[in-house]
Every structure is written in C-alpha cells, then in structure tokens.
Design an enzyme around this catalytic site. Structure first.
Site, PDB file in Angstrom:
ATOM      1  N   HIS A   6      33.818   0.641   9.109  1.00 24.90           N
ATOM      2  CA  HIS A   6      32.188   1.043   9.570  1.00 24.90           C
ATOM      3  C   HIS A   6      31.581  -0.072   9.553  1.00 24.90           C
ATOM      4  O   HIS A   6      30.758  -0.378  10.471  1.00 24.90           O
ATOM      5  CB  HIS A   6      31.835   1.935   8.690  1.00 24.90           C
ATOM      6  N   THR A  39      35.491   2.475   5.338  1.00 26.23           N
ATOM      7  CA  THR A  39      34.001   1.998   4.831  1.00 26.23           C
ATOM      8  C   THR A  39      34.154   0.586   5.479  1.00 26.23           C
ATOM      9  O   THR A  39      32.999   0.277   6.280  1.00 26.23           O
ATOM     10  CB  THR A  39      33.872   1.942   3.603  1.00 26.23           C
TER      11      THR A  39
END
Ligand code: NAD
Ligand code: ZN
Length: 344
Positions: free
Chosen positions: A43, A40
C-alpha cells in the site's frame, strides 16, 4: 547502511545509503537478517488512499523481520548483544488504559513500526527493548520473520475453540493461508477455503484445506451448504477484506456460529443486523494485531514444534535491493509470502 525508504508522497520507493541510527538508553540496535513484505508495505509503495491518509514520508518501511541485537542502551536489561530477535510491530506505550487492562494490541498511543517509526527494510534499525521477542532456536530465519502476521492468524482462528468444527476461510493471502494451517493443526474437521486466485488456492490445499473454491468460477455458498448437510459452517474466518466475501460468510454461517474478522474493508459494510446476527445468534470478533505476548508464545510453539509447516507459503526470496520484484509479485497475487534477505 543500505535501506528502502519512502521519500516522496508519490508511487514508488528508493534504495539508498543512509547513516546507521543511534540508540537511546532503553533501545537496541538490530542487524536485520531477513525482512518480509506485508500488504501494508505494498500500500505504501503504491501510495494507495490509505497510505496517503496515514503515512508521512520520509520513512524507512517494513515491520516483519528476524535480526541480531548488535548494540544495547545503558538501561537495557531484557536482551543481550547476539540475541536473535523479532518484535511486536505495535510499539505500545505500556501505561494507557488499554495497555494496563490486557489490550496492548489496541494501545491508545501505539506507533506502527515501518509507518510511524523507521522500519526493517534496512541493514540496521532501532527498537525499544520492551517490544522485542527472543526467537526459539528451533525456528529457522525464514520462518521467524513471518511470526508477526502468523500471530494475526492465530488470534483470528483461536478467538474461540475450533476443534472438530466446520470452517470457511475467506481469502487465501499469506494470513488466510497461515490460518488454514493453524485450523488444521487445531483439529478443524472441515476447512473450506475461498479465493479468486488459483495459485493461492493450490497452496491452501497443501496447508490443509479439504475444499478450495474459486468464487469467480463456482458457487461458494452452495458448496459450503452442500458439504455441511445444509447446516452451514460453525466458523467463518474473514481474511479478504471483500464485502462480497463477507456477505457469503453471513449466508453460510450456521445459527449459533462464530465469525472472526481480520480483513480490512475499503468501504463501509452494510449488514442486516436483525437477520444476519441477532436472530441467528452469531458471535462476531474483530481482530487487530496480536495479543502481546501470549500470541507470540503460541506462534512460536506452532512453528518450533512443526505443528504448522509454513514452507509452502514462503514462495519467493530476493535480496533487499530487489524489493521491487517482491512488490510487483504481491500486487499481482502471484506469490504467497515474499521474504527479503538483508544480511548474514
Ligand atoms: P492479501 O491481500 O494478500 O490477501 C487477501 C486475499 O483475499 C487475496 O488472496 C485475494 O485474492 C482474496 N480475495 C479478494 N476478494 C475475495 C473474495 N471475494 N473472496 C475470497 N477471497 C478474496 O492480504 P493478507 O496479507 O493475507 O491479509 C489479509 C487481510 O487482513 C487483508 O485485508 C489485510 O489488510 C488484513 N490485515 C489486518 C490486520 C489487522 O490487524 N486487522 C493485520 C494484517 C492484515
Ligand atoms: Zn498503551
């Protein structure tokens, strides 16, 4: 204090000096010892489509950590200054329908640490006390920081019994590798691991995969069928988020088998429900987050007992200021888990 912050709606992050945050009555201030990098965070760093839709800068990122409680609010009762803690990353409300019916992990009001709430890539950060987990003293800091993603793997592997079952694990990222160790510890009789990344397949062998397959070089469906006497596998665990891998999983799962899904797909998935699920009587589990806190107990015991040794998966350590080196390794897949040393 020093912190890694996403300031702008663009690729990259900044290592900056910011004030130490203040705390509310039910909050604690935590001094971070180690934080670890999750997909995450990558990202958000790369400003992917998902991040553009979900993340609102400015925000200090990170949600995996181990740290020490250094200050507590006046109404805090569960922890004390000096406690060594980690925490649930889903900052749940505790009073919605889901929270009150045993599904805290899908709380309707949850805030995600490091996404909706300033995170762990900082010398200090603040949490409400109800999400804290007091760490077992037998678990070293380098392992305590990975309990959050390890918990994802626990719930995926153990959504049903796995003992003496044949298992196909799709995706050997850090979570698929944790799952390999957990399945092994729980007595899976055969673990086949598939990933196009040979570096990660080698770690998978150390974690207990009997057969490690690169699906770009070999036919994973044929290998899984041949090694199960053409029965197919009892259990498929999906950690890749790849539509292609999922299709392979459907092809090799034995009728009456179980499929657990943790990987997140970029596109919607097309399946022939009649053929792949209904007439094969497959049970499918969607997994998100972890059971709060029952999965934390299991995680803690897997690690403190040594039943699962995660050292082969923790491949790199950097000081916080070098977080970009970790982001780069993660993007290239030339690593297992990358941890960042933040403070003593
Ligand atoms: P990761 O991206 O590090 O690992 C994914 C792995 O899948 C990589 O090693 C990649 O090489 C491999 N892969 C790609 N294509 C493949 C294919 N065709 N066949 C087999 N393997 C393939 O991710 P991670 O941190 O280990 O997390 C695993 C997955 O779980 C990710 O999709 C992540 O987004 C998701 N996730 C979900 C939750 C949740 O709550 N549901 C929480 C954390 C992570
Ligand atoms: Zn809730």
């Amino acid at each position: 204090m020093k912190a890694v912050i996403k300031k702008k709606s663009a690729k990259g992050m900044e290592f900056v000096e910011v004030p130490v945050p203040g705390i509310g009555l039910k909050d604690v201030l935590i001094k971070v010892k180690i934080a670890s990098i999750c997909g995450t965070d990558v990202h958000i760093y790369n400003w992917s489509k998902w991040a553009q839709n979900r993340f609102k800068p400015p925000r200090i990122i990170g949600h995996e950590f181990v740290g020490i409680v250094t200050k507590i609010g006046k109404e805090v009762t569960r922890v004390q200054v000096g406690d060594r803690v980690s925490s649930e990353s889903h900052l749940y409300c505790g009073h919605c329908y889901q929270c009150q019916n045993g599904y805290i992990e899908v709380c309707r009001n949850y805030k995600l640490l490091g996404v909706d709430h300033d995170g762990t890539f900082a010398e200090f950060f603040v949490l409400p006390e109800h999400v804290l987990w007091k760490n077992d003293p037998d678990i070293p800091d380098e392992w305590a920081t990975i309990q959050e993603p390890f918990g994802n793997a626990v719930d995926t592997v153990l959504s049903e019994d796995i003992s003496a079952k044949t298992v196909l694990i799709l995706g050997a990222g850090p979570i698929g590798l944790f799952a390999t160790g957990i399945a092994r510890a729980c007595g899976a009789s055969l673990i086949i691991l598939s990933d196009p990344n040979d570096y990660r397949l080698n770690i998978g062998k150390k974690m207990g995969a009997a057969i490690a397959v690169n699906p770009k070089k070999e036919d994973i469906v044929k290998i899984a069928m041949d090694t199960t006497k053409k029965n197919g596998v009892d259990v498929v665990l999906e950690f890749s988020g790849s539509n292609q891998a999922l299709n392979q999983g459907f092809k090799v799962i034995t009728p009456g088998g179980r499929l657990s899904l943790l990987g997140i797909y970029e596109r919607s998935v097309n399946i022939d429900l009649n053929k792949e699920v209904i007439f094969k009587k497959i049970r499918i589990y969607g997994i998100t987050g972890r059971k709060v806190f029952s999965t934390w107990y299991k995680t803690s015991r897997f690690l403190s007992s040594g039943l699962v040794n995660v050292s082969p998966i923790i491949t790199h350590q950097f000081p916080l200021k070098d977080y970009e080196k970790g982001m780069k390794l993660m993007k290239e897949g030339k690593c297992g888990k990358v941890i960042l040393k933040v403070g003593e």
